[in-house]
Design a protein around this motif. Structure first.
Motif, PDB file in Angstrom:
ATOM      1  N   THR A 107       0.838  -1.202   0.000  1.00  0.00           N
ATOM      2  CA  THR A 107       0.000   0.000   0.000  1.00  0.00           C
ATOM      3  C   THR A 107       0.869   1.248   0.000  1.00  0.00           C
ATOM      4  O   THR A 107       0.588   2.212  -0.730  1.00  0.00           O
ATOM      5  CB  THR A 107      -0.956   0.002   1.214  1.00  0.00           C
ATOM      6  OG1 THR A 107      -1.792  -1.155   1.136  1.00  0.00           O
ATOM      7  CG2 THR A 107      -1.821   1.254   1.239  1.00  0.00           C
ATOM      8  N   SER A 108       1.944   1.238   0.776  1.00  0.00           N
ATOM      9  CA  SER A 108       2.862   2.388   0.802  1.00  0.00           C
ATOM     10  C   SER A 108       3.514   2.605  -0.557  1.00  0.00           C
ATOM     11  O   SER A 108       3.686   3.743  -1.000  1.00  0.00           O
ATOM     12  CB  SER A 108       3.947   2.188   1.873  1.00  0.00           C
ATOM     13  OG  SER A 108       3.380   2.164   3.154  1.00  0.00           O
ATOM     14  N   VAL A 109       3.873   1.511  -1.226  1.00  0.00           N
ATOM     15  CA  VAL A 109       4.440   1.607  -2.575  1.00  0.00           C
ATOM     16  C   VAL A 109       3.427   2.258  -3.509  1.00  0.00           C
ATOM     17  O   VAL A 109       3.745   3.190  -4.255  1.00  0.00           O
ATOM     18  CB  VAL A 109       4.862   0.211  -3.101  1.00  0.00           C
ATOM     19  CG1 VAL A 109       5.093   0.246  -4.610  1.00  0.00           C
ATOM     20  CG2 VAL A 109       6.103  -0.279  -2.376  1.00  0.00           C
ATOM     21  N   MET A 110       2.191   1.769  -3.472  1.00  0.00           N
ATOM     22  CA  MET A 110       1.158   2.295  -4.372  1.00  0.00           C
ATOM     23  C   MET A 110       0.898   3.774  -4.094  1.00  0.00           C
ATOM     24  O   MET A 110       0.734   4.566  -5.033  1.00  0.00           O
ATOM     25  CB  MET A 110      -0.124   1.482  -4.216  1.00  0.00           C
ATOM     26  CG  MET A 110      -1.192   1.887  -5.192  1.00  0.00           C
ATOM     27  SD  MET A 110      -0.748   1.594  -6.919  1.00  0.00           S
ATOM     28  CE  MET A 110      -2.065   0.524  -7.400  1.00  0.00           C
ATOM     29  N   GLN A 111       0.889   4.169  -2.842  1.00  0.00           N
ATOM     30  CA  GLN A 111       0.698   5.587  -2.515  1.00  0.00           C
ATOM     31  C   GLN A 111       1.854   6.428  -3.040  1.00  0.00           C
ATOM     32  O   GLN A 111       1.642   7.528  -3.560  1.00  0.00           O
ATOM     33  CB  GLN A 111       0.547   5.762  -0.997  1.00  0.00           C
ATOM     34  CG  GLN A 111      -0.758   5.217  -0.463  1.00  0.00           C
ATOM     35  CD  GLN A 111      -0.814   5.208   1.056  1.00  0.00           C
ATOM     36  OE1 GLN A 111       0.215   5.188   1.740  1.00  0.00           O
ATOM     37  NE2 GLN A 111      -2.016   5.201   1.594  1.00  0.00           N
ATOM     38  N   ALA A 112       3.072   5.900  -2.942  1.00  0.00           N
ATOM     39  CA  ALA A 112       4.240   6.624  -3.464  1.00  0.00           C
ATOM     40  C   ALA A 112       4.169   6.766  -4.974  1.00  0.00           C
ATOM     41  O   ALA A 112       4.486   7.833  -5.530  1.00  0.00           O
ATOM     42  CB  ALA A 112       5.531   5.908  -3.053  1.00  0.00           C
TER      43      ALA A 112
END
Length: 196
Positions: A107-112
């Motif tokens: 999820t953090s990757v996708m937000q980045a």
């Protein structure tokens, strides 16, 4: 986690990219049986295209994911929906975990990735078309604000198939930002005495 992006070097990055795209978890990427030379050729073609770019996402300098940005009007998507000004296509492949998986990492990757794409003021909407069978990515897309438009038929990415059924989905800047805005807690005094 602090992610940075850099353009893919088709030759230097081929070993790490090959180690990701050739695994079973990446089957929807369509490169399961490829060689390192196939990876070099694929990403050299992307770099030379003028409408498609590939980036490595780094976590503390270590490759952690692959993000591709492309112009939908120069892709097969132009045949299946009416491309709008400011539409940007995106593909994402997260590396396999090298140790114990970190909760919330993907999820953090996708937000980045979404933040990176929307950092360009010309980007009004991000467009994705993951394989309709890839339920994990559909859930992740919804988390960051994508809304499904419908299943579309596209050229195959897997040589063993004659076409791809993709779930065409869109995410506006506003829809993405809304997923980042925490819902404020109601002070306890404001709810005192209320029952449900």
């Amino acid at each position: 986690m602090r992610f940075t992006f850099r353009p893919v070097d088709p030759v230097a990055d081929a070993p790490v990219l090959h180690s990701w795209v050739s695994r079973e978890y990446a089957r929807f990427w369509g490169m399961a049986g490829c060689t390192e030379q196939d990876v070099v050729e694929e990403y050299s073609g992307i770099a030379a295209s003028g409408h498609h770019q590939a980036f490595l996402g780094l976590d503390g300098g270590v490759p952690a994911f692959l993000m591709e940005r492309y112009l939908p009007e120069a892709s097969p998507l132009a045949d299946v929906y009416e491309v709008q000004p400011g539409d940007v296509g995106m593909h994402l492949l997260v590396s396999p975990p090298s140790g114990t998986p970190q909760s919330g990492f993907t999820t953090s990757v996708m937000q980045a990735v979404m933040t990176e794409l929307f950092d360009d003021p010309a980007t009004r909407r991000v467009v994705v078309e993951p394989d309709a069978r890839n339920h994990k990515i559909h859930l992740l897309n919804q988390k960051v604000g994508f809304r499904p438009h419908g299943v579309v038929t596209l050229p195959a990415v897997d040589p063993a198939e004659d076409h791809k059924q993709g779930l065409l989905s869109f995410c506006t800047r506003e829809d993405f930002l809304a997923t980042l805005t925490p819902i404020p807690a109601v002070p306890a005094a404001a709810t005192k005495g209320e029952t449900q």
